[in-house]
Scaffold this motif. Structure first.
Motif, mmCIF file in Angstrom:
data_model
loop_
_atom_site.group_PDB
_atom_site.id
_atom_site.type_symbol
_atom_site.label_atom_id
_atom_site.label_comp_id
_atom_site.label_asym_id
_atom_site.label_seq_id
_atom_site.Cartn_x
_atom_site.Cartn_y
_atom_site.Cartn_z
ATOM 1 N N SER A 126 26.353 22.294 2.033
ATOM 2 C CA SER A 126 25.981 21.412 3.136
ATOM 3 C C SER A 126 27.139 21.173 4.102
ATOM 4 C CB SER A 126 25.504 20.068 2.580
ATOM 5 O OG SER A 126 24.415 20.247 1.722
ATOM 6 N N LEU A 144 18.191 14.190 5.913
ATOM 7 C CA LEU A 144 18.930 13.438 6.927
ATOM 8 C C LEU A 144 18.001 12.782 7.916
ATOM 9 C CD1 LEU A 144 21.896 15.860 7.616
ATOM 10 C CD2 LEU A 144 21.848 13.874 6.138
ATOM 11 N N GLU A 156 19.232 19.175 5.728
ATOM 12 C CA GLU A 156 18.506 18.659 6.877
ATOM 13 C C GLU A 156 17.216 17.946 6.475
ATOM 14 O OE1 GLU A 156 19.198 22.038 6.536
ATOM 15 O OE2 GLU A 156 21.101 21.920 7.613
ATOM 16 N N THR A 157 16.661 18.281 5.332
ATOM 17 C CA THR A 157 15.405 17.673 4.899
ATOM 18 C C THR A 157 15.563 16.212 4.513
ATOM 19 O OG1 THR A 157 15.685 18.401 2.612
ATOM 20 C CG2 THR A 157 14.423 19.842 4.072
#
Length: 75
Positions: free
Chosen positions: A27, A75, A72-73
């Motif tokens: 990440s 955030l 991203e899923t």
């Protein structure tokens, strides 16, 4: 919602200390930033990575999502 398909849910498996670090590094985040994304302390992320504690509950689910679908899923 009555016809919700449970098969669509992301399966949650235990996460090893090396996996926590791998997910965080994938990440491109520091422990502090990663901790904020998971809503835990940086000390907790450090303990997970050293194997002193194991992620459970919501944190484990978020780690699994970050690993399988990208940070991203969550955030």
């Amino acid at each position: 919602m009555r016809h919700f398909d449970v098969a669509c849910l992301t399966a949650v498996d235990p996460v090893a200390p090396d996996d926590v670090k791998r997910i965080r590094e994938k990440s491109h985040m520091s422990q502090a930033t990663f901790a904020k994304a998971l809503n835990v302390t940086a000390a907790m992320v450090s303990k997970w990575e050293r194997g002193e504690k194991k992620p459970t509950g919501s944190a484990l689910k978020l780690l699994t999502l970050a690993d399988k679908k990208g940070i991203e899923t969550i955030l």
